[in-house]
Design a protein around this motif. Structure first.
Motif, PDB file in Angstrom:
ATOM      1  N   ILE A  63      33.090  41.171  33.549  1.00 15.47           N
ATOM      2  CA  ILE A  63      33.095  42.337  34.140  1.00 15.47           C
ATOM      3  C   ILE A  63      34.356  42.928  33.925  1.00 15.47           C
ATOM      4  O   ILE A  63      35.426  42.431  34.181  1.00 15.47           O
ATOM      5  N   ASN A  64      34.355  44.025  33.475  1.00 14.92           N
ATOM      6  CA  ASN A  64      35.507  44.982  33.290  1.00 14.92           C
ATOM      7  C   ASN A  64      35.311  46.150  33.825  1.00 14.92           C
ATOM      8  O   ASN A  64      34.622  47.056  33.700  1.00 14.92           O
ATOM      9  N   ARG A  75      26.538  47.927  40.522  1.00 12.64           N
ATOM     10  CA  ARG A  75      25.804  47.224  39.424  1.00 12.64           C
ATOM     11  C   ARG A  75      26.682  46.001  39.375  1.00 12.64           C
ATOM     12  O   ARG A  75      26.099  44.715  39.173  1.00 12.64           O
ATOM     13  N   MET A  76      28.125  46.081  39.501  1.00 10.33           N
ATOM     14  CA  MET A  76      28.916  44.751  39.141  1.00 10.33           C
ATOM     15  C   MET A  76      28.689  44.003  40.473  1.00 10.33           C
ATOM     16  O   MET A  76      28.577  42.458  39.902  1.00 10.33           O
ATOM     17  N   LEU A  77      28.465  44.245  41.712  1.00  9.34           N
ATOM     18  CA  LEU A  77      28.494  43.653  42.854  1.00  9.34           C
ATOM     19  C   LEU A  77      27.173  42.746  42.703  1.00  9.34           C
ATOM     20  O   LEU A  77      26.875  41.427  43.119  1.00  9.34           O
ATOM     21  N   PHE A  78      26.036  43.292  42.271  1.00 15.01           N
ATOM     22  CA  PHE A  78      24.571  42.904  42.168  1.00 15.01           C
ATOM     23  C   PHE A  78      24.968  41.468  40.971  1.00 15.01           C
ATOM     24  O   PHE A  78      24.094  40.797  41.243  1.00 15.01           O
ATOM     25  N   ASP A  93      38.224  41.387  34.628  1.00  9.83           N
ATOM     26  CA  ASP A  93      39.243  41.965  33.931  1.00  9.83           C
ATOM     27  C   ASP A  93      39.473  43.107  34.861  1.00  9.83           C
ATOM     28  O   ASP A  93      38.694  44.312  34.853  1.00  9.83           O
ATOM     29  N   PRO A  94      40.519  42.945  35.653  1.00  9.89           N
ATOM     30  CA  PRO A  94      40.921  43.994  36.559  1.00  9.89           C
ATOM     31  C   PRO A  94      41.616  45.155  36.180  1.00  9.89           C
ATOM     32  O   PRO A  94      42.921  45.297  36.367  1.00  9.89           O
TER      33      PRO A  94
END
Length: 265
Positions: A63-64, A75-78, A93-94
């Motif tokens: 996840i970027n 989408r990322m949290l799912f 990658d924050p």
């Protein structure tokens, strides 16, 4: 550690793990090519409708947050939820953490929800993610990597994660150990997506069992160092890094790797 890195590279090339990337528009092509060159199989999958199926077959989730908005956050949290359900490593990658409240809060939420977590960022992003005051200019770090060690150790213990700090010196930090890597080249930051490529490669190595981020960090830095010798500038360096990932040998790793255990508990 050198032999572990060599063995991890051989496993990636042998197993060709699938790596699901929810990444930013700027680097999709760059990171996909880096994964292909090292021997992995990238897929840029963003749809919630297919994410459960993807997490069943992938080796890891990357996840970027580089091109963030409310749709992407959902989408990322799912995806994190599904990766946890299938016990897949998650690499965060924050990008630009500390540059805006949205980026900082989103990165912390993802980290808090993720199991089997590896965090890979530059010094300013790592410092901001830990809640300290960082010096950042958009997505660029203004802090040196050694100044982020305390923050990285906090993240490692708070989120039960492994943390990679990218910089002139790279650090791989866990709750019990700090390793420094002194490879790489000063031209590498002039290529868009070098850090993002490292994050993606970390996903490939996590998929074959390296939960530390060490193998990917060492390999990309070594390849960049070798490639720079034959590069006139950032454009040729980018091409030569891709070729270098494809061609990297065990002998080259042994010859170039500069690694040190800084501390161990």
């Amino acid at each position: 550690m050198t032999n572990d890195i060599i063995a991890a590279l051989a496993l990636v090339r042998e197993q060709k793990p699938l790596v699901v990337n929810i990444t930013n528009f700027v680097v999709m092509n760059t990171t996909a090519n880096a994964l292909l060159a090292i021997g992995a199989s990238p897929i840029m999958a963003h749809s919630q409708q297919e994410m459960t199926e993807m997490m069943q077959i992938t080796g890891s989730l990357v996840i970027n947050i580089g091109t963030l908005d409310s749709v992407w956050i959902e989408r990322m949290l799912f995806a994190v939820e599904q990766a946890n359900a299938y016990n897949k490593p998650i690499i965060l990658d924050p990008v630009g953490c500390g540059a805006s409240l949205l980026r900082t809060q989103t990165a912390r939420t993802i980290a808090a929800n993720a199991n089997n977590l590896i965090i890979r960022g530059n010094a300013s992003e790592i410092i901001a993610l830990a809640g300290e005051t960082s010096q950042t200019k958009g997505v660029d770090a203004l802090d040196s990597s050694d100044t982020a060690l305390t923050a990285a150790h906090y993240l490692a213990t708070h989120y039960q994660a492994n943390v990679v700090i990218s910089g002139e010196v790279d650090y791989v930090v866990s709750a019990t150990r700090v390793i420094s890597l002194k490879n790489g080249h000063h031209m590498m930051p002039y290529i868009t997506g070098m850090g993002c490529s490292l994050t993606a490669l970390t996903g490939a190595f996590a998929a074959v069992g390296d939960s530390t981020g060490l193998a990917a960090t060492a390999i990309l830095a070594i390849v960049g160092e070798i490639a720079a010798k034959h590069s006139a500038g950032p454009a040729t360096l980018q091409l030569n890094i891709l070729d270098g990932l494809y061609q990297l040998s065990a002998d080259q790793i042994r010859q170039h790797l500069r690694i040190e255990v800084v501390s161990s508990l």
